[in-house]
Design a protein around this motif. Structure first.
Motif, short mmCIF file in Angstrom:
data_model
loop_
_atom_site.label_atom_id
_atom_site.label_comp_id
_atom_site.label_asym_id
_atom_site.label_seq_id
_atom_site.Cartn_x
_atom_site.Cartn_y
_atom_site.Cartn_z
N VAL A 154 36.02 101.02 57.03
CA VAL A 154 36.93 102.04 57.52
C VAL A 154 36.56 103.40 56.93
O VAL A 154 36.08 103.49 55.81
CB VAL A 154 38.40 101.71 57.20
N VAL A 155 36.75 104.46 57.70
CA VAL A 155 36.53 105.83 57.26
C VAL A 155 37.86 106.56 57.35
O VAL A 155 38.41 106.71 58.44
CB VAL A 155 35.49 106.54 58.15
N VAL A 156 38.37 106.99 56.19
CA VAL A 156 39.69 107.62 56.18
C VAL A 156 39.67 108.91 55.36
O VAL A 156 38.76 109.16 54.57
CB VAL A 156 40.78 106.68 55.62
N ASP A 157 40.72 109.68 55.54
CA ASP A 157 40.89 110.96 54.87
C ASP A 157 41.11 110.74 53.37
O ASP A 157 42.05 110.05 52.97
CB ASP A 157 42.11 111.64 55.50
N ASN A 158 40.27 111.37 52.53
CA ASN A 158 40.40 111.18 51.09
C ASN A 158 41.65 111.85 50.50
O ASN A 158 41.98 111.64 49.35
CB ASN A 158 39.16 111.72 50.37
N LYS A 159 42.34 112.62 51.31
CA LYS A 159 43.61 113.18 50.86
C LYS A 159 44.64 112.10 50.60
O LYS A 159 45.72 112.36 50.06
CB LYS A 159 44.15 114.17 51.89
N PHE A 160 44.34 110.88 51.01
CA PHE A 160 45.24 109.77 50.73
C PHE A 160 45.24 109.41 49.25
O PHE A 160 46.13 108.71 48.78
CB PHE A 160 44.81 108.52 51.51
N TYR A 161 44.24 109.84 48.53
CA TYR A 161 44.06 109.37 47.16
C TYR A 161 44.16 110.49 46.14
O TYR A 161 43.80 111.63 46.40
CB TYR A 161 42.69 108.70 47.00
N THR A 162 44.60 110.13 44.95
CA THR A 162 44.50 111.02 43.79
C THR A 162 43.20 110.66 43.06
O THR A 162 42.58 109.64 43.33
CB THR A 162 45.69 110.83 42.85
N ASP A 163 42.79 111.49 42.14
CA ASP A 163 41.54 111.25 41.41
C ASP A 163 41.57 109.89 40.71
O ASP A 163 42.54 109.56 40.01
CB ASP A 163 41.29 112.35 40.39
N ASN A 164 40.50 109.14 40.90
CA ASN A 164 40.31 107.84 40.24
C ASN A 164 41.40 106.83 40.57
O ASN A 164 41.61 105.87 39.83
CB ASN A 164 40.24 108.02 38.71
N GLN A 165 42.12 107.05 41.65
CA GLN A 165 43.15 106.10 42.06
C GLN A 165 42.97 105.83 43.55
O GLN A 165 43.74 106.28 44.39
CB GLN A 165 44.55 106.65 41.79
N VAL A 171 35.32 119.04 56.99
CA VAL A 171 34.29 119.53 56.07
C VAL A 171 34.79 119.37 54.64
O VAL A 171 35.76 120.02 54.24
CB VAL A 171 33.97 121.01 56.35
N SER A 172 34.14 118.50 53.89
CA SER A 172 34.52 118.32 52.49
C SER A 172 33.68 117.22 51.87
O SER A 172 32.60 116.91 52.37
CB SER A 172 36.00 117.97 52.39
N GLU A 173 34.17 116.63 50.81
CA GLU A 173 33.49 115.53 50.14
C GLU A 173 34.00 114.19 50.67
O GLU A 173 35.19 114.02 50.89
CB GLU A 173 33.72 115.61 48.63
N TYR A 174 33.08 113.29 50.85
CA TYR A 174 33.43 111.95 51.31
C TYR A 174 33.19 110.96 50.17
O TYR A 174 32.29 111.14 49.35
CB TYR A 174 32.55 111.53 52.49
N ILE A 175 33.97 109.90 50.17
CA ILE A 175 33.78 108.84 49.18
C ILE A 175 33.55 107.53 49.92
O ILE A 175 34.32 107.17 50.82
CB ILE A 175 35.00 108.69 48.26
N VAL A 176 32.49 106.84 49.55
CA VAL A 176 32.21 105.52 50.10
C VAL A 176 32.69 104.48 49.09
O VAL A 176 32.18 104.40 47.98
CB VAL A 176 30.69 105.32 50.34
N TYR A 190 31.23 102.45 44.64
CA TYR A 190 31.45 103.64 45.47
C TYR A 190 30.26 104.57 45.38
O TYR A 190 29.41 104.48 44.49
CB TYR A 190 32.73 104.37 45.06
N SER A 191 30.20 105.49 46.31
CA SER A 191 29.21 106.56 46.31
C SER A 191 29.84 107.77 46.98
O SER A 191 30.86 107.63 47.67
CB SER A 191 27.95 106.11 47.06
N LYS A 192 29.26 108.93 46.74
CA LYS A 192 29.83 110.16 47.30
C LYS A 192 28.78 110.96 48.05
O LYS A 192 27.59 110.88 47.76
CB LYS A 192 30.40 111.04 46.17
N TYR A 193 29.27 111.69 49.04
CA TYR A 193 28.40 112.66 49.71
C TYR A 193 29.27 113.80 50.24
O TYR A 193 30.50 113.70 50.27
CB TYR A 193 27.59 112.01 50.83
N LYS A 194 28.61 114.88 50.65
CA LYS A 194 29.33 116.04 51.15
C LYS A 194 28.98 116.32 52.60
O LYS A 194 27.90 115.98 53.07
CB LYS A 194 29.02 117.27 50.28
#
Length: 546
Positions: free
Chosen positions: A174-185, A517-522, A537-541
């Motif tokens: 699934v690909v979702v909006d990272n605004k759902f999460y707080t840092d490291n949670q 447009v922002s950072e994505y987290i896998v 996990y991995s990250k990209y922009k």
């Protein structure tokens, strides 16, 4: 619009070592808003492999009141996948997603596992408690290596991901909006629930079913030896029986979509009137009321803006496109059919059939001013003058616009200009052929021009609606055709695949970014051969090129 997006992949490895009572739910998001589609998969205990079970999926509010219901078959696998769309009218609440199954031996349905699904109404709001703590979430460790083809992408560009592991199966992406999460949670939508029921020793029903209870008009529990249930969609009469406590179970053939069943005790006239209630014993409530924190508030603001953008284009962000469900209707073949338009008009149904001397159906006006229906039995032709003994002993059963009744007085008084056809069954063999058995009554099948013909309230209340197996639905992922469109592609969930292909046990996926447009987290979560949950996990922009 700047939205942060993450990608969460639930990877369930081979079932070896998985607890016999553990159910791992994977939702595409940790919480939802009005109009969202909830996509999910459930990793089942390994003993479900090679056992086909119809899981009754319930969505309830926090108090256990059922809001949605549908069946999902595991197809003899240890995984199911499902979805439901959230109506815009639902209040903010901690809803529950529960899995039930029916024991074929005693007909009892058990709730095997459930999780809470926080849903926020971002249109009407509502009373919610503000929490200083982040709502749900799991800090992750990098236990699985996730490989990307590069670290910076453009909007709508294709992304390629490879998971470095062996023998991966039952993968959900699934690909979702990272605004759902707080840092490291992050990763709070992946939850394992341990059931108290040892399902491995139970013979579960593989098909849809109805469990219910029958009462008398005064509210007493009724034992009924033959309880009829008319399938209003497929024109089929089904039969069950109710025990001393009025409890019954009705086993159904597999079907997709919605069916309505009209229960009745008419076959052997055990009772003139009954009350039927579908029994659903969820027996669960949310552990706590829904709360709201800064993460949720920020996301709701983004969701509201996204809804306004799509509204300008006359569209919605989440459109559920399900397959067309087709059901095989029984081709009813009455012994005689009257097309009413072929005849001169009469005031009502009784006047018409009492005038047609050759008709087997007639209506007799009683001293109390009501009509009684009767059907001539051609087997008794020796009574050429149609004495009382020439008719069926019991009153006819009427099926009008797929609803069943013995209320001859109501039928008799219907205006004839609202009647389209009347088909009569008066031959015993044909009645048995189309209705399964013969209980002493003839049948009259009536179609009308009413948009929604209603029987009396006591009979309408005996209609039970049931959703069968969940229709196959096309996931609204961003496609090659979509990215060529000039319309906006702002979505809270841009990719979901609960069962991607694997080659030699390895999983590779490709999808297109949205306009965000922002950072994505896998994020990757998996079970190893011992049942241990692994995550990585991995990250990209995503940036527009200069």
């Amino acid at each position: 619009m700047k939205n942060f997006i993450s990608i969460c992949l639930l990877v369930a490895l081979a079932s070896a070592g998985y607890s016999q009572n553990d159910y791992t739910f994977h939702l595409d998001k940790p919480f939802y808003v009005s109009g969202d589609i909830v996509w999910y998969s459930v990793k089942l205990p390994s003993s479900y492999t090679n056992r086909q079970v119809a899981f009754n999926n319930y969505v309830t509010d926090s108090q256990g009141n059922v809001q949605k219901q549908y069946f999902i078959s595991n197809g003899s696998k240890n995984m199911i996948k499902g979805h439901f769309q959230i109506p815009y009218s639902w209040n903010s609440d901690n809803y529950l997603l529960a899995l039930g199954a029916q024991n074929r031996s005693d007909g009892v349905e058990s709730i095997l596992a459930h999780i809470e699904v926080p849903i926020y109404n971002d249109i009407n709001g509502g009373q919610m408690e503000f929490s200083q703590e982040a709502i749900d979430g799991i800090a992750i460790e990098e236990q699985i290596k996730v490989s990307l083809d590069k670290k910076v992408y453009q909007p709508r560009e294709e992304v390629s991901i490879n998971l470095d592991g062996e023998s991966l199966s039952n993968v959900s992406i699934v690909v979702v909006d990272n605004k759902f999460y707080t840092d490291n949670q992050i990763g709070g939508q992946v939850k394992t629930v341990q059931s108290t029921i040892d399902q491995s020793v139970i013979n579960w029903n593989p098909n849809p079913y109805i469990t219910g209870q029958v009462f008398s008009e005064s509210g007493d529990e009724l034992r009924i030896n033959v309880l009829g249930a008319y399938d209003m969609k497929c024109h089929d009469m089904l039969y069950s029986k109710a025990d001393a406590a009025g409890r019954f179970k009705l086993d159904l053939d597999p079907f997709k979509g919605v069916k309505r069943f009209h229960f009745n005790p008419y076959l052997f006239d055990e009772y003139e009137d009954i009350k039927v209630k579908k029994v659903v014993n969820i027996g669960i409530t949310a552990e706590s009321p829904i709360t709201i924190d800064s993460t949720v508030l920020n996301y709701i603001a983004i969701s509201q803006m996204r809804k306004k953008i799509y509204q300008q284009y006359g569209k919605v962000e989440n459109e559920l496109i399900a397959e067309e469900t087709r059901m095989n209707k029984k081709d009813l073949k009455p012994n005689r059919v009257y097309k009413i338009s072929d005849y001169q008009n009469f005031d009502n149904v009784a006047a018409f059939f009492n005038e047609i001397l050759s008709s087997e159906l007639s209506f007799v006006l009683q001293e109390d001013g009501t009509y009684k229906g009767r059907m001539y039995n051609p087997k008794n032709r020796k009574n050429s003058n149609r004495k009382e003994s020439s008719y069926f002993e019991k009153e006819p059963i009427f099926i009008i616009d797929d609803k069943i009744t013995k209320d001859a007085n109501k039928i008799a008084r219907l205006p004839l200009d609202n009647i389209e056809t009347v088909g009569l069954y008066y031959k015993k063999d044909d009645i048995k052929r189309d209705f399964g058995t013969f209980g002493g009554s003839a049948y009259a099948i009536i179609t009308t021009s009413y948009p929604n013909f209603l029987l009396e309230e006591n009979e309408e209340s005996d209609i039970v609606e049931l959703n069968g197996f969940l229709p196959t639905t096309e996931v609204p992922n961003i496609t090659e055709e979509t990215i060529l469109s000039s319309e906006p592609l702002y979505r809270s969930m841009i990719y979901w695949n609960p069962d991607p292909d694997s080659i030699n046990g390895r999983v590779s996926v490709k999808y297109h970014n949205s306009d965000d447009v922002s950072e994505y987290i896998v994020l990757v979560s998996a079970l190893d051969d011992n049942g241990k949950v692994l995550k990585g996990y991995s990250k990209y922009k995503v940036r527009y090129s200069n």
